[in-house]
Design a protein around this motif. Sequence first.
Motif, PDB file in Angstrom:
ATOM      1  N   GLU A  16       2.277   4.882  12.020  1.00  0.00           N
ATOM      2  CA  GLU A  16       2.493   4.939  10.571  1.00  0.00           C
ATOM      3  C   GLU A  16       1.454   5.840   9.906  1.00  0.00           C
ATOM      4  N   PHE A  17       0.203   5.751  10.352  1.00  0.00           N
ATOM      5  CA  PHE A  17      -0.830   6.643   9.819  1.00  0.00           C
ATOM      6  C   PHE A  17      -0.496   8.098  10.139  1.00  0.00           C
ATOM      7  N   ILE A  18      -0.102   8.340  11.381  1.00  0.00           N
ATOM      8  CA  ILE A  18       0.202   9.707  11.809  1.00  0.00           C
ATOM      9  C   ILE A  18       1.393  10.266  11.043  1.00  0.00           C
ATOM     10  N   ASP A  19       2.436   9.445  10.878  1.00  0.00           N
ATOM     11  CA  ASP A  19       3.620   9.883  10.130  1.00  0.00           C
ATOM     12  C   ASP A  19       3.272  10.219   8.687  1.00  0.00           C
ATOM     13  N   SER A  20       2.229   9.559   8.176  1.00  0.00           N
ATOM     14  CA  SER A  20       1.789   9.814   6.800  1.00  0.00           C
ATOM     15  C   SER A  20       0.759  10.935   6.732  1.00  0.00           C
ATOM     16  N   GLU A  21       0.564  11.611   7.876  1.00  0.00           N
ATOM     17  CA  GLU A  21      -0.341  12.765   7.964  1.00  0.00           C
ATOM     18  C   GLU A  21      -1.778  12.391   7.637  1.00  0.00           C
ATOM     19  N   TYR A  43       0.857  -1.180   0.000  1.00  0.00           N
ATOM     20  CA  TYR A  43       0.000   0.000   0.000  1.00  0.00           C
ATOM     21  C   TYR A  43       0.890   1.225   0.000  1.00  0.00           C
ATOM     22  N   ASN A  44       0.315   2.365  -0.265  1.00  0.00           N
ATOM     23  CA  ASN A  44       1.082   3.604  -0.297  1.00  0.00           C
ATOM     24  C   ASN A  44       0.321   4.672   0.473  1.00  0.00           C
ATOM     25  N   LEU A  45       0.626   4.773   1.763  1.00  0.00           N
ATOM     26  CA  LEU A  45      -0.092   5.749   2.589  1.00  0.00           C
ATOM     27  C   LEU A  45       0.180   7.172   2.143  1.00  0.00           C
ATOM     28  N   HIS A  46       1.375   7.399   1.624  1.00  0.00           N
ATOM     29  CA  HIS A  46       1.705   8.750   1.189  1.00  0.00           C
ATOM     30  C   HIS A  46       0.950   9.122  -0.082  1.00  0.00           C
ATOM     31  N   GLY A  47       0.269   8.145  -0.672  1.00  0.00           N
ATOM     32  CA  GLY A  47      -0.548   8.433  -1.840  1.00  0.00           C
ATOM     33  C   GLY A  47      -1.963   8.822  -1.470  1.00  0.00           C
ATOM     34  N   TYR A  48      -2.261   8.812  -0.160  1.00  0.00           N
ATOM     35  CA  TYR A  48      -3.596   9.207   0.297  1.00  0.00           C
ATOM     36  C   TYR A  48      -3.603  10.677   0.686  1.00  0.00           C
ATOM     37  N   LYS A  49      -4.687  11.339   0.403  1.00  0.00           N
ATOM     38  CA  LYS A  49      -4.843  12.713   0.860  1.00  0.00           C
ATOM     39  C   LYS A  49      -6.314  12.942   1.176  1.00  0.00           C
ATOM     40  N   MET A  50      -6.589  13.955   1.936  1.00  0.00           N
ATOM     41  CA  MET A  50      -7.969  14.257   2.279  1.00  0.00           C
ATOM     42  C   MET A  50      -8.473  15.401   1.411  1.00  0.00           C
ATOM     43  N   ASP A  51      -9.524  15.151   0.666  1.00  0.00           N
ATOM     44  CA  ASP A  51     -10.157  16.171  -0.152  1.00  0.00           C
ATOM     45  C   ASP A  51     -11.531  16.453   0.430  1.00  0.00           C
ATOM     46  N   THR A  52     -11.767  17.686   0.814  1.00  0.00           N
ATOM     47  CA  THR A  52     -13.046  18.034   1.431  1.00  0.00           C
ATOM     48  C   THR A  52     -13.833  18.958   0.517  1.00  0.00           C
ATOM     49  N   ASP A  53     -15.028  18.512   0.149  1.00  0.00           N
ATOM     50  CA  ASP A  53     -15.892  19.301  -0.724  1.00  0.00           C
ATOM     51  C   ASP A  53     -17.140  19.727   0.047  1.00  0.00           C
ATOM     52  N   TRP A  54     -17.376  21.016   0.084  1.00  0.00           N
ATOM     53  CA  TRP A  54     -18.565  21.531   0.757  1.00  0.00           C
ATOM     54  C   TRP A  54     -19.739  21.553  -0.212  1.00  0.00           C
ATOM     55  N   ILE A  55     -20.881  21.090   0.282  1.00  0.00           N
ATOM     56  CA  ILE A  55     -22.121  21.212  -0.485  1.00  0.00           C
ATOM     57  C   ILE A  55     -22.711  22.578  -0.166  1.00  0.00           C
ATOM     58  N   GLN A  56     -23.106  23.306  -1.180  1.00  0.00           N
ATOM     59  CA  GLN A  56     -23.436  24.726  -1.041  1.00  0.00           C
ATOM     60  C   GLN A  56     -24.530  25.012  -0.030  1.00  0.00           C
ATOM     61  N   LEU A 101      -7.513  -1.190   4.202  1.00  0.00           N
ATOM     62  CA  LEU A 101      -6.250  -0.465   4.347  1.00  0.00           C
ATOM     63  C   LEU A 101      -5.707  -0.622   5.762  1.00  0.00           C
ATOM     64  N   ILE A 102      -6.587  -0.491   6.754  1.00  0.00           N
ATOM     65  CA  ILE A 102      -6.162  -0.655   8.143  1.00  0.00           C
ATOM     66  C   ILE A 102      -5.592  -2.057   8.355  1.00  0.00           C
ATOM     67  N   LYS A 103      -6.249  -3.051   7.770  1.00  0.00           N
ATOM     68  CA  LYS A 103      -5.800  -4.438   7.904  1.00  0.00           C
ATOM     69  C   LYS A 103      -4.408  -4.621   7.304  1.00  0.00           C
TER      70      LYS A 103
END
Length: 245
Positions: A203-208, A119-132, A185-187
Amino acid sequence: MAQRRMFSIDELQSDDFLELSANAQILYVQLSLNADDDGFTSRLKMTQRLCGAGTDDINDLKKYGFIHIFKSGVSVIMNWNANNQIKKDRYHETTHKDEKEQLILNDSGWYKLKEKPNYNLHGYKMDTDWIQNGSNMDTQVVKKGSLGSEVKEVKNSVDEIGKDSLKGEPSKTKNQKQSSIPDELIKKVLLHNGNDVNKTALEFIDSEIDISGMSDKIHRIHDEIENKKKEPKKNKLDEVLNGIE
């Protein structure tokens, strides 16, 4: 550091060990005597010269899995924990912590190199989209392919934020939102870290990656893995007989 070192008769009289040259056998014993309380030593070259051992002797110890040599030059006795159980009041952790982090212990007490994560944790990012209309917010966990392949998205709906505003309470901000990490992913991260919850969390925390509020989920998956290990393995004969029925 403890002054006593233990060896197993089964090990020293095994076919693999007796296949080694006399110099390689002596080198193994001397490395074990020079190792710290976790089986690590940075004195490989010195011990090699002391024993009159050659490069072939070192390679044979590696080949048969008795030692592993890291890029740093530090070596480790792979079956150290199977033979040496040191009391806590005498134990001193190795100073070679970077090398130790590259290993896990199997059920027999042998060190095993961690496999490269699938897996590649550094390939994950959080995208937040607001509904108007302000009624809710969707958080997407986006995983990029390791070779730049197509992007896969896992959408996870987060709790509504509009309700708090109606009550006169401040709306939750983006930073207060919790990500929903897929179970699979957690598994994978747990298995890569020897099912160690603390190392997985780090590991999750280090990967932000935000894991706030995910403790119960991580522990649940940890318990599932442990319970799976305890399940009796099916006997091959039973499987054949069941197939006949």
